[in-house]
Design an enzyme around this catalytic site. Structure first.
Site, PDB file in Angstrom:
ATOM      1  N   LYS A  10       0.846  -1.203   0.000  1.00 54.01           N
ATOM      2  CA  LYS A  10       0.000   0.000   0.000  1.00 54.01           C
ATOM      3  C   LYS A  10       0.891   1.267   0.000  1.00 54.01           C
ATOM      4  CE  LYS A  10      -3.644  -2.765   1.967  1.00 54.01           C
ATOM      5  NZ  LYS A  10      -4.801  -2.886   2.851  1.00 54.01           N
ATOM      6  N   GLU A 163     -11.256 -11.056  -1.186  1.00 56.53           N
ATOM      7  CA  GLU A 163     -10.932 -10.234  -0.017  1.00 56.53           C
ATOM      8  C   GLU A 163     -12.208  -9.574   0.482  1.00 56.53           C
ATOM      9  OE1 GLU A 163      -6.625  -8.690   0.199  1.00 56.53           O
ATOM     10  OE2 GLU A 163      -7.789  -7.305  -1.000  1.00 56.53           O
TER      11      GLU A 163
HETATM   12  P1  PGA Z   1      -4.657  -6.672   5.477  1.00 51.93           P
HETATM   13  O1  PGA Z   1      -4.941  -6.090   4.017  1.00 51.93           O
HETATM   14  O2  PGA Z   1      -3.858  -7.943   5.292  1.00 51.93           O
HETATM   15  O3  PGA Z   1      -3.907  -5.604   6.167  1.00 51.93           O
HETATM   16  O4  PGA Z   1      -6.011  -6.934   6.100  1.00 51.93           O
HETATM   17  C1  PGA Z   1      -5.242  -6.945   2.964  1.00 51.93           C
HETATM   18  C2  PGA Z   1      -5.396  -6.160   1.685  1.00 51.93           C
HETATM   19  O5  PGA Z   1      -5.868  -5.025   1.730  1.00 51.93           O
HETATM   20  O6  PGA Z   1      -5.025  -6.649   0.601  1.00 51.93           O
END
Ligand code: PGA
Length: 252
Positions: A10, A163
């Site tokens: 991210k 997801e």
């Molecule tokens: P997370 O995020 O593992 O921090 O929950 C997953 C993603 O957004 O792909």
């Protein structure tokens, strides 16, 4: 089929130095891999430097423009990514959908990605689970619309990341392995109705949303996940490498 672990960094970290340190640490802690592919998707401006560090990890992008080239301020094209030796592109992440990306946009981005011979990691997932199970219809629509007019030969190149939005990020908790198992079957059914049963066995369906070094194993063993898309835990070299190890060992 090899398992795949995709780390989505991210908008982290905030400097190249930190990115290099984290990447180097992951490379150091990673086991020797035969059965697992590892992809890290850093912010786009760190890509080329990280590629120089190691070939053990493939570099991916977190987003791509649906346009080929031209007057699109702030955008990065699939061809640019290809020329930077990127292999995978996350498409349709819920954090992009939240700021307005539609299934039509996602479909165009998948086509742009495929036409530059990149592998799209298509993210789908419902925001909430309702008692009437309408979220299954939501997933079906997301899948169908995102994959509209994709050919049978191209569909096998795609990785589908389930997801659920309610399971992503700080404060959320992961789906259960059984919930993923059930959804995995549903996704395969929708894909086989659209593209035929034959191709479905070639498509990897991975799980994302609060994956960590503790729950990874049950997603593989009970959930039958073909791998993971990982946010927070991919910023922690110890946790990330443990998840990679879990995938590698389970595939032996
Ligand atoms: P997370 O995020 O593992 O921090 O929950 C997953 C993603 O957004 O792909």
């Amino acid at each position: 089929m090899k398992k795949i672990v995709v780390g989505n960094w991210k908008m982290n970290p905030s400097s190249l130095k930190e990115a290099e340190n984290l990447f180097e640490k992951i490379v150091k802690l990673m086991p020797r891999l035969k059965n697992t592919e590892v992809v890290v998707c850093p912010p786009v401006l760190f890509i080329e430097e990280l590629e120089e560090i190691s070939k053990k990890i493939k570099i991916g992008a977190q987003n791509v423009s649906s346009e080929k080239e031209g007057s699109y301020t702030g955008e990065v094209s699939a061809k640019m990514l290809k020329n930077m030796r990127v292999k995978h592109v996350i498409v349709g992440h819920s954090e992009r959908r939240k700021i307005g990306e539609t299934d039509i946009d996602v479909n165009r981005k998948i086509k742009a990605t495929l036409s530059s011979s990149l592998v799209p990691v298509l993210c789908i997932g419902e925001e909430v689970r309702d008692e009437d199970n309408k979220y299954f219809d939501f997933i079906k629509t997301q899948l169908r619309d995102s994959l509209e007019n994709i050919s049978k030969s191209d569909i096998t190149k795609i990785i589908v990341a389930y997801e659920p939005v309610w399971a992503i990020g700080t404060g959320a908790s992961a789906a259960t392995a059984t919930e993923f198992f059930e959804m995995g079957i549903f996704i395969k059914k929708v894909l086989s109705d659209k593209f035929g049963l034959k191709v479905v066995s070639k498509i990897r369906i991975i799980y994302g949303g609060s994956v960590d070094e503790k729950n990874a194993e049950e997603f593989i063993k009970i959930g039958k996940a073909d791998g993971f898309l990982i946010g927070r835990a991919s910023l922690n070299a110890e946790k990330f490498s443990k998840i990679i190890k879990t995938c590698e060992v389970s595939n032996r």
